[in-house]
Design a protein around this motif. Structure first.
Motif, short mmCIF file in Angstrom:
data_model
loop_
_atom_site.label_atom_id
_atom_site.label_comp_id
_atom_site.label_asym_id
_atom_site.label_seq_id
_atom_site.Cartn_x
_atom_site.Cartn_y
_atom_site.Cartn_z
N ILE A 39 5.40 -8.05 -10.36
CA ILE A 39 6.21 -8.52 -9.23
C ILE A 39 5.35 -9.35 -8.27
O ILE A 39 5.78 -10.40 -7.79
CB ILE A 39 6.86 -7.33 -8.49
N ALA A 40 4.13 -8.90 -7.99
CA ALA A 40 3.25 -9.63 -7.07
C ALA A 40 2.97 -11.03 -7.58
O ALA A 40 3.02 -12.00 -6.81
CB ALA A 40 1.95 -8.85 -6.86
N ARG A 41 2.69 -11.15 -8.87
CA ARG A 41 2.42 -12.49 -9.44
C ARG A 41 3.65 -13.37 -9.36
O ARG A 41 3.55 -14.58 -9.10
CB ARG A 41 1.94 -12.34 -10.88
N HIS A 42 4.81 -12.79 -9.58
CA HIS A 42 6.07 -13.55 -9.48
C HIS A 42 6.29 -14.03 -8.03
O HIS A 42 6.67 -15.19 -7.81
CB HIS A 42 7.23 -12.68 -9.95
N LEU A 43 6.05 -13.15 -7.07
CA LEU A 43 6.27 -13.49 -5.66
C LEU A 43 5.25 -14.50 -5.14
O LEU A 43 5.53 -15.22 -4.18
CB LEU A 43 6.21 -12.23 -4.80
N ALA A 44 4.07 -14.56 -5.75
CA ALA A 44 3.01 -15.45 -5.27
C ALA A 44 3.45 -16.91 -5.25
O ALA A 44 3.00 -17.67 -4.40
CB ALA A 44 1.75 -15.29 -6.13
N GLY A 45 4.34 -17.31 -6.12
CA GLY A 45 4.82 -18.68 -6.14
C GLY A 45 5.91 -18.96 -5.12
O GLY A 45 6.31 -20.11 -4.93
N LYS A 46 6.38 -17.92 -4.44
CA LYS A 46 7.50 -18.06 -3.52
C LYS A 46 7.17 -17.76 -2.05
O LYS A 46 8.00 -17.96 -1.19
CB LYS A 46 8.63 -17.12 -3.96
N HIS A 47 5.97 -17.24 -1.80
CA HIS A 47 5.58 -16.84 -0.44
C HIS A 47 4.18 -17.36 -0.13
O HIS A 47 3.39 -17.60 -1.03
CB HIS A 47 5.62 -15.31 -0.32
N VAL A 48 3.86 -17.47 1.18
CA VAL A 48 2.53 -17.96 1.57
C VAL A 48 1.44 -16.94 1.29
O VAL A 48 0.27 -17.29 1.20
CB VAL A 48 2.47 -18.42 3.05
N GLY A 49 1.82 -15.68 1.16
CA GLY A 49 0.85 -14.64 0.86
C GLY A 49 1.50 -13.44 0.20
O GLY A 49 2.64 -13.10 0.51
N VAL A 50 0.77 -12.82 -0.73
CA VAL A 50 1.24 -11.61 -1.42
C VAL A 50 0.05 -10.70 -1.63
O VAL A 50 -1.05 -11.16 -1.96
CB VAL A 50 1.86 -11.96 -2.80
N ILE A 51 0.28 -9.40 -1.45
CA ILE A 51 -0.76 -8.42 -1.74
C ILE A 51 -0.13 -7.21 -2.41
O ILE A 51 0.98 -6.81 -2.08
CB ILE A 51 -1.54 -8.00 -0.47
N ALA A 52 -0.83 -6.69 -3.41
CA ALA A 52 -0.47 -5.43 -4.07
C ALA A 52 -1.67 -4.51 -3.94
O ALA A 52 -2.79 -4.95 -4.15
CB ALA A 52 -0.13 -5.67 -5.54
N TRP A 53 -1.43 -3.26 -3.58
CA TRP A 53 -2.53 -2.32 -3.47
C TRP A 53 -2.08 -0.93 -3.86
O TRP A 53 -0.89 -0.65 -3.94
CB TRP A 53 -3.15 -2.33 -2.08
N SER A 54 -3.07 -0.09 -4.12
CA SER A 54 -2.77 1.31 -4.43
C SER A 54 -3.65 2.20 -3.56
O SER A 54 -4.71 1.77 -3.08
CB SER A 54 -3.02 1.61 -5.91
N ARG A 55 -3.18 3.41 -3.36
CA ARG A 55 -3.93 4.43 -2.62
C ARG A 55 -3.74 5.75 -3.34
O ARG A 55 -2.62 6.12 -3.68
CB ARG A 55 -3.42 4.55 -1.19
N GLU A 56 -4.83 6.43 -3.58
CA GLU A 56 -4.79 7.73 -4.25
C GLU A 56 -4.49 8.83 -3.22
O GLU A 56 -5.00 8.80 -2.10
CB GLU A 56 -6.13 8.04 -4.92
N ALA A 57 -3.67 9.82 -3.63
CA ALA A 57 -3.43 10.98 -2.78
C ALA A 57 -4.73 11.76 -2.63
O ALA A 57 -5.52 11.83 -3.57
CB ALA A 57 -2.36 11.87 -3.39
N GLU A 58 -4.93 12.31 -1.46
CA GLU A 58 -6.11 13.13 -1.22
C GLU A 58 -5.68 14.60 -1.27
O GLU A 58 -4.99 15.07 -0.36
CB GLU A 58 -6.74 12.79 0.12
N PRO A 59 -6.05 15.32 -2.34
CA PRO A 59 -5.66 16.73 -2.47
C PRO A 59 -6.08 17.53 -1.25
O PRO A 59 -7.19 17.36 -0.73
CB PRO A 59 -6.40 17.20 -3.72
N GLY A 60 -5.19 18.39 -0.80
CA GLY A 60 -5.49 19.24 0.34
C GLY A 60 -5.36 18.54 1.68
O GLY A 60 -5.51 19.15 2.72
#
Length: 80
Positions: A39-60
């Motif tokens: 999706i991010a690669r697809h959107l990159a051609g349609k918007h001035v900026g795109v970012i995709a990121w992930s965050r891991e859950a922190e147990p406890g």
């Protein structure tokens, strides 16, 4: 409620008349990095900026760790 082990998000931006970068839509959550990257690669051609990121859950803890950028294209605002 069980918290997901990973948060995967894509955001796209446009530039407002005053030059400010503005989100094109609310952050979109995905179930896999592959979906988010597609999706991010697809959107990159349609918007001035795109970012995709992930965050891991922190147990406890009641939250997620620091973000890892999966894809970035164009101009994005400082994401602090």
């Amino acid at each position: 409620m069980v918290q997901p082990t990973q948060l995967i998000v894509v955001m796209a931006f446009f530039r407002a008349d005053d030059g400010e970068l503005v989100p094109a839509f609310d952050a979109a959550k995905f179930g896999s990095e592959e979906q988010a990257l597609r999706i991010a690669r697809h959107l990159a051609g349609k918007h001035v900026g795109v970012i995709a990121w992930s965050r891991e859950a922190e147990p406890g803890m009641d939250g997620y760790g620091p973000p890892t950028v999966l894809f970035q294209s164009g101009d994005i605002p400082d994401m602090e």
